[in-house]
Design an enzyme around this catalytic site. Structure first.
Site, PDB file in Angstrom:
ATOM      1  N   GLU A 104      26.884  33.942   4.873  1.00  0.00           N
ATOM      2  CA  GLU A 104      27.848  34.592   5.752  1.00  0.00           C
ATOM      3  C   GLU A 104      27.288  35.895   6.319  1.00  0.00           C
ATOM      4  OE1 GLU A 104      28.742  33.039   2.966  1.00  0.00           O
ATOM      5  OE2 GLU A 104      30.065  31.492   3.761  1.00  0.00           O
ATOM      6  N   HIS A 119      40.959  29.419  -0.777  1.00  0.00           N
ATOM      7  CA  HIS A 119      41.167  28.652   0.457  1.00  0.00           C
ATOM      8  C   HIS A 119      42.530  28.968   1.038  1.00  0.00           C
ATOM      9  CE1 HIS A 119      38.046  26.412  -1.727  1.00  0.00           C
ATOM     10  NE2 HIS A 119      37.597  26.054  -0.534  1.00  0.00           N
TER      11      HIS A 119
END
Lengths: 452, 405
Positions: free
Chosen positions: B136, B207
């Site tokens: 990321e 999530h």
């Protein structure tokens, strides 16, 4: 842990209740990669992760010590003598003198500004003593259009590209002529004309950015072939190479085939931390191979070696549609880390004095030039006097200049001032109106009027 | 290797509904515990019916009469799309209209784990739509560098929960480049970062997160969250074309659930402008993203039960946010509730509530304390999601409390 596995599983669960509505969506298009399968009795594995690995029946761990340290390329030794027989200088006498004077300029600037900080005339400074050749030598092998990212100890790059004494001083004094509008700490230079991105303090953040910038240059040239081929060069210290961004940058540059040259200044210290506490492998160079990147280690005190390596790296970076190259330049940080650091708290004074005396990049080039008959004590004295005057003149001018308008503190956060920022500007103006004795506005261009 | 892993992922990420049915019928009914069930006597906490909600444009006429829709788009045709298809349409439009646009991230090339980049690599080439290594901070740094050299990268973070490794690049770099560059004029303004966010029923800790308030504390970033496919297309195109770095957060629960008519034309919706979805006189509810649907359900019940009229505002851009629209509404109604999924502590509600009480003209009109209905101050746990995120009952109760105050 394996985040990939976690994600895969979680995705399946996430998609479950949603999937019922998916019947009308278009079918998947999957671009097939080349198929791999293990042939019977093959001597090499065909696992997708490493396809060229031979099977072995010997249970043996590969030790770092099994591999010799990557050698260090040099052209000219400490005495200024050429040791690479194949080397022929590719610069005219004037160009060599320019390179030498750039290094000399930086070393004089460093001495003057270090003292200026000690007198409280600038807030901060970082010298680059001992590393002038890495910066000037590499910059001299790049094209003017090549894009550069720096860490902070690359004054020589700015100087060689055309940063003037006034440019340095305007930034150091953060006056109204400073391109950074007085927002950045001293030594955080930047220039649009010279294609050098403005320096930021967080270490190694510039590395993946350089990969992305290099990818941009590559795509832009594909879109418009009239653009000359360009590379990105990015500088960083061996300490910064421990950051995650180093890993990200090299891996991304390799996988996306980005024309970027990573130039590591391995000067032995990250503030007080010696390299033995920074890493246990063979420096930074040995890592390049692991990422599939062509790598060289050079003698960073030999400007000719740095220049030759960078020249070749630039050619390599533009080959095959673009690829990254890593250069590790070994050198020694002669100076303190910064004006906020006393390096004798963690290393012996005699060690530093040894490096200064025995192997200094400026003296090494001077010896070579003297051997070629293009330099002398008289020329040295004349150049030193002239460059010192130039620095001091710019110093005086920059110190006298006004600070930037106060308004500049609110601008450039966004492309345009937001309603919030307009209101905050008015609030500050109101405070300055009501408490006039609490603030000294005289130094700021336009005083509080700029806040209107 | 690649094709195999992709096929596996595609199968798991998007199981065809037909193949699942035989599996379900073989299970004894008593062992079925579906995540979507609700208490049999519930009157408030019923599932959102996306096929009838007034928040979505079910006909071309309502779509084309959307507030802020540019004239060009008003005369266009529409197409039924869900949220991921609208995102895909926006990305495709951006790629087609500007050759400096790049789309990349983890698993983007085969279409993305949520199908948002379907067919883009095939249409626009592997040079412009591509996979990155799993990093990321690398994706973000790479995108910033490309933006600083004049490209318009649209980087994807697979889940907002995984943006934190990229936080340094976003906070210290993307947001500050224009500021530190000053007169050189460089910036990372071409950057847009897309990330799926919010609860999905069973996403648990990593999530389900909605980290928007972390980004609203960073000067230099624009933070945007759409509530519907039509909005997603217009706001995403505006974000990609904005000269400020934009964080574009997509409520993943709406990817397939929210379906509406979307103009086929290339159009943008304004950033930093809130939308009054439903006018009202007695209370203002301010929210964004998926909770707007829950708010709407609560409003329908509360208006009936309490005989009041409630105004619903969609912030759309969470920072820099549209204070004027919010203040004007609260000055009119005198009562205000802010609703979001993210933790209440230092969330967007804190900023909105503080700004409301700080504005003199609005403060004087307040008839009840500003109420925040948001996630509790905890991580987002798996089995407790229905007790954590604001639901119809909590919003209904909040409306009752501000009316009774």
């Amino acid at each position: 842990m394996s985040p990939r596995l976690l994600r895969g599983r979680a995705i399946a669960r996430l998609a479950k209740p949603l999937a019922r509505q998916s019947q009308t969506a278009s079918p998947l298009h999957i671009r097939a990669a080349s198929s791999l399968s293990q042939r019977p009795d093959s001597e090499f594995v065909s696992f997708p992760g490493a396809v060229k690995s031979a099977f072995t029946t010997m249970l043996k761990f590969d030790k770092p010590t099994d591999h010799p340290a990557i050698p260090t390329y040099r052209v000219v030794d400490q005495h200024g003598t050429i040791v690479d027989d194949t080397f022929t200088p590719d610069l005219s006498k004037e160009e060599v003198v320019k390179i030498y004077e750039d290094m000399l300029f930086i070393s004089l600037l460093d001495i003057i500004m270090f003292d200026a900080q000690r007198q409280g005339r600038v807030s901060f400074y970082m010298v680059s003593a001992g590393e002038e050749a890495v910066c000037v030598g590499s910059a001299s092998a790049l094209s003017k259009e090549d894009v550069i990212y720096c860490q902070y100890r690359e004054q020589g790059v700015f100087k060689h590209r055309g940063f003037t004494a006034n440019d340095f001083m305007d930034q150091l004094f953060a006056n109204k002529n400073d391109a950074g509008c007085g927002r950045n700490m001293p030594v955080h230079y930047g220039s649009k004309e010279l294609n050098i991105h403005t320096i930021s303090s967080p270490l190694a953040t510039q590395l993946p950015q350089a990969s992305g910038a290099a990818y941009a240059l590559k795509v832009q040239r594909q879109n418009d072939p009239t653009i000359p081929p360009r590379v990105v060069a990015v500088y960083f210290g061996e300490g910064a190479a421990s950051e995650g961004d180093f890993h990200a940058a090299l891996n991304m540059a390799a996988t996306r085939s980005c024309p970027v040259i990573f130039i590591c200044r391995n000067n032995g210290y990250a503030i007080s931390t010696p390299t033995l506490e920074q890493y246990r492998g063979d420096g930074i160079a040995s890592r390049g191979i692991g990422y599939g990147i062509e790598t060289i280690r050079v003698d960073g005190n030999d400007i000719w070696a740095v220049r030759e390596a960078t020249k070749r790296a630039r050619e390599l970076a533009l080959e095959d549609g673009g690829k990254p190259v890593l250069i590790e330049a070994l050198t020694y940080r002669v100076s303190h880390h910064s004006t906020s650091d006393d390096s004798f708290a963690y290393r012996a004074r005699v060690e530093v004095e040894d490096w200064k005396r025995r192997d200094n990049p400026i003296i090494r080039l001077r010896k070579w030039m003297e051997a070629q008959g293009m330099w002398s004590d008289e020329k040295e004295k004349e150049a030193r006097d002239r460059l010192r005057r130039e620095v001091l003149q710019a110093f005086k001018e920059a110190e006298r200049e006004k600070k930037p308008p106060i308004r500049a503190m609110f601008e450039d956060v966004y492309e345009e001032l937001t309603p919030d920022l307009r209101k905050q500007m008015a609030d500050l103006r109101s405070i300055l109106d009501r408490y006039p004795d609490e603030y000294d506005l005289n130094d700021y261009e336009g005083g509080k009027k700029s806040l209107e | 290797m690649k094709s195999e892993s992709i096929r596996h992922l595609a199968r798991t990420a998007w199981p065809p509904a037909v193949s699942r049915r035989p599996l379900l019928t073989t299970l004894p009914v008593s062992s079925l515990r579906l995540y979507s069930t609700h208490p049999p006597n519930a009157k408030l906490n019923l599932p959102v019916d996306y096929s009838t909600t007034p928040l979505l444009s079910h006909t071309p006429q309502t779509a084309l009469s959307t507030t802020d829709l540019p004239a060009k788009a008003r005369n266009s045709t529409t197409k039924k799309m869900n949220l991921f298809q609208a995102i895909n349409d926006a990305l495709s439009t951006a790629l087609a209209s500007d050759e400096t646009v790049l789309v990349f991230g983890e698993d983007v090339a085969f279409g993305g784990v949520f199908r948002c980049s379907m067919n883009l690599a095939e249409s626009y080439g592997a040079q412009r739509v591509f996979n990155t290594p799993l990093t990321e901070q690398g994706i973000m740094g790479f995108a910033i560098g490309a933006a600083a050299e004049g490209m318009r990268p649209v980087a994807e973070i697979q889940f907002a929960d995984y943006v934190y490794p990229a936080f340094d690049q976003l906070v210290n770099e993307a947001a500050k480049i224009r500021y530190r560059e000053g007169k050189t004029g460089r910036s990372a303004g071409g950057l847009t970062v897309r990330m799926p966010c919010g609860g999905v029923g069973h996403g648990a800790l990593y999530h389900s997160q909605s980290p928007e308030s972390l980004f609203t504390h960073i000067p230099g970033l624009r933070v945007i969250m759409p509530r519907s496919p039509l909005q997603a297309k217009g706001l995403l195109l505006a974000a990609i074309r904005s000269n400020d770095p934009c964080i574009f957060m997509e409520p993943k629960i709406l990817y397939r659930a929210a379906v509406e008519q979307v103009p086929t034309e290339d159009y943008e919706l304004p950033l930093s402008k809130a939308e009054v979805i439903k006018p009202g006189e007695n209370v203002t509810i301010i929210s964004y993203g998926q909770p707007l649907y829950t708010c709407m359900s609560a409003i329908e019940r509360a208006e009936k039960d309490f005989g009041v009229s409630i105004e619903l505002i969609d912030l759309r851009t969470i920072y820099p946010w549209d204070k004027e629209t919010v203040f004007n509404s609260v000055r009119k109604t005198g009562r205000c509730i802010v609703v979001h999924e993210a933790m209440v502590n230092a969330g967007v509600g804190a900023e909105v509530a503080a700004a409301i009480q700080e504005d003199e003209a609005t403060f004087l009109r307040l008839e009840a304390p500003v109420t925040r209905i948001a996630g509790w101050s905890i991580p987002t746990p798996l089995m407790y999601e229905k007790f954590n995120f604001p639901d119809v009952a909590r919003i209904y109760d909040g409306l009752r409390r501000v009316m009774e105050y």
